[in-house]
Design a protein around this motif. Sequence first.
Motif, mmCIF file in Angstrom:
data_model
loop_
_atom_site.group_PDB
_atom_site.id
_atom_site.type_symbol
_atom_site.label_atom_id
_atom_site.label_comp_id
_atom_site.label_asym_id
_atom_site.label_seq_id
_atom_site.Cartn_x
_atom_site.Cartn_y
_atom_site.Cartn_z
ATOM 1 N N ARG A 192 61.339 3.774 30.538
ATOM 2 C CA ARG A 192 60.560 5.011 30.347
ATOM 3 C C ARG A 192 59.596 4.821 29.177
ATOM 4 O O ARG A 192 59.977 4.392 28.098
ATOM 5 C CB ARG A 192 61.506 6.178 30.085
ATOM 6 C CG ARG A 192 60.784 7.526 29.978
ATOM 7 C CD ARG A 192 61.739 8.637 29.617
ATOM 8 N NE ARG A 192 62.737 8.851 30.651
ATOM 9 C CZ ARG A 192 64.034 8.675 30.484
ATOM 10 N NH1 ARG A 192 64.497 8.253 29.306
ATOM 11 N NH2 ARG A 192 64.884 8.905 31.460
ATOM 12 N N ASN A 193 58.325 5.137 29.401
ATOM 13 C CA ASN A 193 57.334 4.951 28.345
ATOM 14 C C ASN A 193 56.275 6.043 28.428
ATOM 15 O O ASN A 193 56.077 6.680 29.473
ATOM 16 C CB ASN A 193 56.704 3.567 28.412
ATOM 17 C CG ASN A 193 55.991 3.292 29.730
ATOM 18 O OD1 ASN A 193 54.773 3.476 29.838
ATOM 19 N ND2 ASN A 193 56.720 2.860 30.757
ATOM 20 N N PHE A 194 55.564 6.234 27.339
ATOM 21 C CA PHE A 194 54.625 7.350 27.213
ATOM 22 C C PHE A 194 53.289 6.853 26.652
ATOM 23 O O PHE A 194 53.216 5.797 26.019
ATOM 24 C CB PHE A 194 55.203 8.429 26.286
ATOM 25 C CG PHE A 194 56.541 8.954 26.722
ATOM 26 C CD1 PHE A 194 56.635 10.015 27.606
ATOM 27 C CD2 PHE A 194 57.717 8.367 26.255
ATOM 28 C CE1 PHE A 194 57.866 10.492 28.017
ATOM 29 C CE2 PHE A 194 58.955 8.837 26.652
ATOM 30 C CZ PHE A 194 59.031 9.901 27.540
ATOM 31 N N TYR A 195 52.262 7.637 26.889
ATOM 32 C CA TYR A 195 50.953 7.346 26.316
ATOM 33 C C TYR A 195 50.202 8.651 26.110
ATOM 34 O O TYR A 195 50.501 9.689 26.727
ATOM 35 C CB TYR A 195 50.150 6.402 27.213
ATOM 36 C CG TYR A 195 49.848 6.941 28.600
ATOM 37 C CD1 TYR A 195 48.683 7.674 28.852
ATOM 38 C CD2 TYR A 195 50.727 6.714 29.658
ATOM 39 C CE1 TYR A 195 48.407 8.168 30.108
ATOM 40 C CE2 TYR A 195 50.454 7.211 30.926
ATOM 41 C CZ TYR A 195 49.300 7.929 31.143
ATOM 42 O OH TYR A 195 49.033 8.430 32.395
ATOM 43 N N ALA A 196 49.215 8.633 25.239
ATOM 44 C CA ALA A 196 48.359 9.794 24.982
ATOM 45 C C ALA A 196 46.996 9.290 24.560
ATOM 46 O O ALA A 196 46.864 8.205 23.983
ATOM 47 C CB ALA A 196 48.961 10.691 23.898
ATOM 48 N N GLY A 197 45.964 10.091 24.871
ATOM 49 C CA GLY A 197 44.627 9.643 24.527
ATOM 50 C C GLY A 197 43.605 10.746 24.599
ATOM 51 O O GLY A 197 43.923 11.914 24.897
ATOM 52 N N LEU A 198 42.372 10.371 24.323
ATOM 53 C CA LEU A 198 41.252 11.304 24.415
ATOM 54 C C LEU A 198 40.041 10.579 24.975
ATOM 55 O O LEU A 198 39.897 9.365 24.825
ATOM 56 C CB LEU A 198 40.932 11.943 23.065
ATOM 57 C CG LEU A 198 40.503 11.045 21.903
ATOM 58 C CD1 LEU A 198 39.001 10.793 21.905
ATOM 59 C CD2 LEU A 198 40.896 11.673 20.581
ATOM 60 N N ALA A 199 39.181 11.355 25.624
ATOM 61 C CA ALA A 199 37.953 10.816 26.204
ATOM 62 C C ALA A 199 36.806 11.738 25.847
ATOM 63 O O ALA A 199 36.912 12.969 25.975
ATOM 64 C CB ALA A 199 38.088 10.684 27.716
ATOM 65 N N LEU A 200 35.711 11.160 25.417
ATOM 66 C CA LEU A 200 34.526 11.897 25.000
ATOM 67 C C LEU A 200 33.357 11.506 25.882
ATOM 68 O O LEU A 200 33.123 10.329 26.127
ATOM 69 C CB LEU A 200 34.210 11.582 23.534
ATOM 70 C CG LEU A 200 32.881 12.099 22.964
ATOM 71 C CD1 LEU A 200 32.902 13.609 22.876
ATOM 72 C CD2 LEU A 200 32.618 11.473 21.599
ATOM 73 N N LYS A 201 32.639 12.497 26.407
ATOM 74 C CA LYS A 201 31.471 12.245 27.236
ATOM 75 C C LYS A 201 30.275 12.993 26.667
ATOM 76 O O LYS A 201 30.314 14.212 26.515
ATOM 77 C CB LYS A 201 31.718 12.687 28.682
ATOM 78 C CG LYS A 201 32.795 11.883 29.392
ATOM 79 C CD LYS A 201 32.922 12.277 30.853
ATOM 80 C CE LYS A 201 33.966 11.420 31.557
ATOM 81 N NZ LYS A 201 34.072 11.747 33.008
ATOM 82 N N ILE A 202 29.227 12.249 26.372
ATOM 83 C CA ILE A 202 28.003 12.837 25.828
ATOM 84 C C ILE A 202 26.871 12.573 26.805
ATOM 85 O O ILE A 202 26.567 11.423 27.131
ATOM 86 C CB ILE A 202 27.656 12.226 24.452
ATOM 87 C CG1 ILE A 202 28.821 12.431 23.474
ATOM 88 C CG2 ILE A 202 26.374 12.839 23.905
ATOM 89 C CD1 ILE A 202 28.614 11.752 22.139
ATOM 90 N N ARG A 203 26.246 13.614 27.292
ATOM 91 C CA ARG A 203 25.130 13.491 28.230
ATOM 92 C C ARG A 203 23.843 13.931 27.554
ATOM 93 O O ARG A 203 23.814 14.952 26.907
ATOM 94 C CB ARG A 203 25.369 14.362 29.473
ATOM 95 C CG ARG A 203 26.633 13.971 30.231
ATOM 96 C CD ARG A 203 26.831 14.869 31.448
ATOM 97 N NE ARG A 203 28.089 14.575 32.134
ATOM 98 C CZ ARG A 203 28.245 13.634 33.048
ATOM 99 N NH1 ARG A 203 27.208 12.911 33.400
ATOM 100 N NH2 ARG A 203 29.411 13.412 33.619
#
Length: 686
Positions: free
Chosen positions: A675-686
């Motif tokens: 069992r494993n976990f992850y977390a993140g963020l994504a940024l989009k600039i147009r």
Amino acid sequence: MKLLLIPALSLLSFAGIAQINPDSTRKLKEVIIRPYFTAQPLLRSTGAFGLIDSLTLQQQSGTSLVPAMNTIAGVRMEERSPGSFRLSIRGSLLRSPFGIRNVKIYLDEFPLTDAGGGTYLNALDPNSVQSVQVLKGPQSSIFGANSGGVVLINPISLSSDSTLLNFKAQGGSYGLFQENVQLGKKWKNYELSISQAYQRSDGYRQHSGMDRNYIQVLQRYKYNPATSLKALLFYSDLHYNTPGGLNASQFAADPRLSRPATAATRSAIEQKAGIYSKTGYAGLSNEWQISPQFKHVASLFTSYTDFKNPFITNYEHRKEFTLGLRTYLEYERRKSELDMKVNVGLESMQTSTDFDNFDNNFGIPGAIQASDKLKAKANFAFVNFNFDYLDKWLLEISGSANLYGYRYQSFAPVAVAKKTNNFDVQFMPRVALSYLASRQLSLHASISKGYSPPTLSEVRASDNVINVKLQPEYGWNYETGFKYEALQKRIFIDVTGFYYHLKSAIVRRLNENDAEYFINAGGTKQWGLETAVSAWLIPARSSGWIRGLQLRNAYTLSKFEFSDYFDGDVNYSGNDLTGVPKNILLSSADLQFKNGWYLFAQHNYTAAIPLNDANTVIAKSYHLVQAKMGWKNLRIANFPVEIYVGADNLLDKTYSLGNDLNAFGGRYFNAAAGRNFYAGLALKIR
């Protein structure tokens, strides 16, 4: 309880379908594919195809293509440890102790598979891939030698906006860290897309860490109204440790162990076993619309790989250089009742490989064991006819003449002058037909021949012997099926059955020194059934608490058996094909909520897997559950940001996602992460 998710998702899918009110449906966009030069609706396609779109890729963690590829019925991708991939399409992995063989892979219009039959798919960063098409079964007619299938990868392109910047970063269990930056810029006649990525992980097992640096550049330049130029470049610097296989008792005692030392050999840690691979690739393609009827496309490509593999018993260093050309001329004629398109072309490439093997002195090369130079040449000419009659009948007739051979020379331990081994020219036909019985139902059938010569890594395997007796494998594939879509494209069902009779199968063997070699050992009879169902129970909409709900289900039945298959005097005919589970069932649910919240869940059931040809060692069946949830409407400094968390192997199962088949000393098992976990963020600039 662990068994409930399979019937629950399936019943929910069909129960939801039955309850949908057609008057309230919203028509979805038609899915278009381009498998054989001509774009066509997926409903009318003449063969069995799998499509991984950008949404499917976004639903996964993004650290590997494995979970996305395994959403396709008939496809099995494995990862023995982070960065170590194997891939099969409607087949086994008897030829692949590591790496990818017997599958032809293209990146955009350029062959990623070299003339020696090798493919460094692990060189690519998953976030630099926009979509993937999988053509299942032999496709040798226009894609050259393969008997498993073809994978067409579409690299990320950010040219839909004048300027676009994406940034993604995530971390997780076992030291996972990943970042990716994508920049796109479009001018009047010029487009530029750049993708940069870095990924590292300590891995679940001892001595299973990996890290990769990657950069990719895609350019398009329309230098006059009738012609355009495209350039693709990437560079990858990949390293991963190889912990090695465990026997059953070691696997049961502690699956996180790496291969321990024995009285005769050092351990994987002592020998610093691993892969160090640096790959540079460049491709240039020119498209010229000569007239409304004629088009010409010419592509040049080259690659260089510096590959080092300190192993338990030796230290291998390979230098591989590939140069090739792919070109074709297209003629198209459109009339009221019949549209016809003809493509004639060729693909030619050669790969030179320097093989050097040394003693491995705790991860440092020592005395020379063997030194050889091989040059593979893969050439084929092809023709493809496409007839579309009344927008109902779609007939494809194609074929190729394949010429494959290699030249070899030895320097140590005994010098051998240059010699050449050429195989006979092979004609590889494919005939396929689809019929649109109604606007919702299509039927299709095809016959094709597969052909796959031995790779350079099989001709000159780790036993350091050039095996000139190894012959290509080949066979005929027959398939038929239907596709059905309903309720304004919200429901899609795809069912295909096939039979493939493979002869002169290339299989791996191990000698008493744990070194591998390959032989032709008979054949296989492969009966299979593949089904895929997707249903938008709630289509994307702008109101309500639930903004969308899609359920998907993919099932693979593989009744694969050996035929006239011998290992010495032992006859294994009738045994189940090594490394192939009889049943794989994958189900998923994608929920979209108000204000940009989403939840994705996926379940994978894989049946028991025979690990040796005698079928006396079996890997147990397993259930994998993964989930991901996130929020897309967060804003930081007025920039839109997506945050997400996810988990894999939620049931914390102990299993191998990549067993060593017919392993010497019973070292079959390579434990996958718990069992494993992850977390993140994504940024989009147009």
